[in-house]
Design an enzyme around this catalytic site. Structure first.
Site, mmCIF file in Angstrom:
data_model
loop_
_atom_site.group_PDB
_atom_site.id
_atom_site.type_symbol
_atom_site.label_atom_id
_atom_site.label_comp_id
_atom_site.label_asym_id
_atom_site.label_seq_id
_atom_site.Cartn_x
_atom_site.Cartn_y
_atom_site.Cartn_z
ATOM 1 C CB CYS A 82 98.523 35.140 37.346
ATOM 2 S SG CYS A 82 96.962 35.644 38.144
ATOM 3 N NE ARG A 111 104.416 41.190 38.893
ATOM 4 C CZ ARG A 111 103.127 41.160 39.347
ATOM 5 N NH1 ARG A 111 102.446 41.084 38.304
ATOM 6 N NH2 ARG A 111 102.889 41.093 40.708
#
Length: 282
Positions: A234, A176
């Site tokens: 995050c 990611r």
């Protein structure tokens, strides 16, 4: 006092009748509601906490997927969990403390002086031979009063500027971070200048946090120093709290970016970096 507590130390607190409130924060991205697992077996006296509804507020996509709850909302929830002023609060989950750290950050930020994470999570409790109980715990409402602003945090603009004067850590998976895939948020990649430090690197194979020296070595290798600020983000501000906790154990004072990638990626005017380097592909 360490913000970690062992299973045996928690069992001793319970047995001694000390004022301790235990919160079960079972949540994961693919199964956010952990009530069924909680009812099937939890630490005695533990109260279930709904991360999506009690540890997050409501907002627009541009606010991120898990915006911080208001202090009024968090206070109502904390009293519903039975917390009184002066209580020790112990938080745990069943996934290496990734979700429990969100509760630790919010409650510490709101002024509760003694909030601890159960090291090793639920598996650490059962591995130590301690019992579970079934059903649900509904405590007598507490009287705790909360306030907001103890811990440092970053706005979106501050997160953008931080790599110029410190270190910004992106704690999502490498895939990611690089932008190879993005299964949840509208754009793939990372904040320009951010360095990748996947959350799983904070714990060992049993889900226990690495010792402070090992954590300090890990973060030093990423460029974190005592003389410059360090920020963490995050996907939506949940697991970033886990690395904020690890940085705290290592002796740093981390800044949390609550909106995280879910907020950043919903603002088309914000630039995106792709690839394995902080500034983008080399």
């Amino acid at each position: 006092m360490s913000p970690l507590i062992t299973a045996d130390a928690l069992a001793d607190l319970i047995a001694a009748g000390q004022p301790v409130r235990i919160l079960d924060v079972r949540w994961r991205l693919d199964r956010p509601d952990g009530r069924a697992e909680y009812r099937a077996g939890h630490i005695p006296t533990a109260v279930y906490v709904d991360l999506d509804r009690e540890l997050a507020g409501r907002g627009e996509p541009t606010d991120g997927r898990h915006p911080l709850p208001s202090i009024a909302e968090l206070g109502e929830a904390a009293r519903r969990w039975g917390i009184d002023d002066g209580d020790t609060v112990v938080v745990y989950d069943d996934l290496s403390s990734f979700a429990a750290a969100r509760a630790w950050w919010l409650l510490t930020d709101a002024g509760i002086a003694d909030v601890r994470i159960l090291d090793g999570a639920l598996s650490g409790w059962t591995a130590a031979g301690h019992p579970l109980e079934e059903g649900s715990v509904v405590p007598v409402p507490g009287t705790v009063t909360l306030r907001r602003g103890i811990l440092p945090r970053l706005t979106m603009a501050a997160a953008a500027a931080l790599p110029e004067r410190g270190v910004l850590l992106d704690v999502r998976s490498e895939e990611r971070y690089r932008g190879d895939s993005e299964p949840i948020d509208p754009r793939a990649g990372h904040i320009p200048g951010a360095r990748n430090a996947p959350t799983g690197g904070n714990v060992d194979a049993e889900g226990r946090f690495l010792d402070p020296a090992a954590l300090r070595e890990r973060f030093a290798a990423l460029g974190v120093t005592d003389g410059a600020p360090v920020g963490v983000y995050c996907g939506s501000g949940v697991t970033a709290a886990h690395t904020a906790f690890a940085l705290t154990l290592a002796g740093y004072q981390p800044h949390l970016y609550p909106g995280s990638w879910s907020q950043w990626s919903n603002h088309p005017d914000r630039p995106v970096a792709l690839g394995s380097q902080p500034g983008g592909r080399s």
